[in-house]
Write an enzyme that holds these catalytic residues in place. Sequence first.
Site: not given
Ligand code: F6R
Length: 260
Positions: A69, A144, A151, A146
């Site tokens: 992303d 959450d 989301e 995702h």
């Molecule tokens: C980022 C992504 C998100 C993160 C998720 C967890 O490229 O795809 O899904 O993997 O928000 O983020 P952290 O590792 O910072 O807890």
Amino acid sequence: MIGNIIVKSNYEEMSHYAASVVAGIIRLKPDCVLGLPTGSTPIGMYKELIRMHQTEGLDFSGVTTFNLDEYVGLGLDLNKPYTKDQSYARFMWEEFFRHVSLRKENALIPDGRAKDLVKECHYYESRIKQAGGIDLQILGIGTDGHIGFNEPSSPFSSRTRVEDLHAQTIADNYEKFFKPAGFAKGQVPKRAVSMGIATVLEAKQIMLLASGQEKSDVVFKALSGPIMEEMPASVLQLFPEKIRIVTDQTAASRMVKYTE
Ligand code: F6R
């Protein structure tokens, strides 16, 4: 529940194990295609991969990568990586790409600055297909549920597209990345380009990383609760044969009793 859960005693061990999976795939198939996440969780894995490159000669020159992303409005030309912003492209450049032998032209990230984002999303999907699909997709998980920036309520059939970020995700991103860099809350992007859930699920293998107490509830719900679009990561339960979950002890604390 997915059987293939590997629980390591701490973040460092989790990261080293995850890096060993990636390295194993690269050694087996030097021209493999990797799907990569940003965020705080994979930083230790990237550090270990850099160490393996520098001290063990792990070679990335045949590897192609696709990031999950990018924020809408942000992006970086890896040939001129000078602008200072909070793009995921910059994150990848600083934390990983600039330290290893991956070719810049083989490091793909959706361009959040594209004028026509719909076209950019289609282009990204076509590049993944052109590369022969993703051999190993690495994922983090949001509090959450995702995966990527899919989301809650994202269709399981979704493909790469622009997604509105939920308030919780914006708050998490602010605390972890924007606040430490001196940005105001209002400066956190509210939309992102993300690979879709169906795109992620097409990978031949998937490895989800989760670390820390703050992930223990979501890990429990996603991996042993009902499979539903309100909990995007729960879809992984449908593919136990190709999913590997790697966590530290705290993230798995609601799932399993730690025994190692
Ligand atoms: C980022 C992504 C998100 C993160 C998720 C967890 O490229 O795809 O899904 O993997 O928000 O983020 P952290 O590792 O910072 O807890």
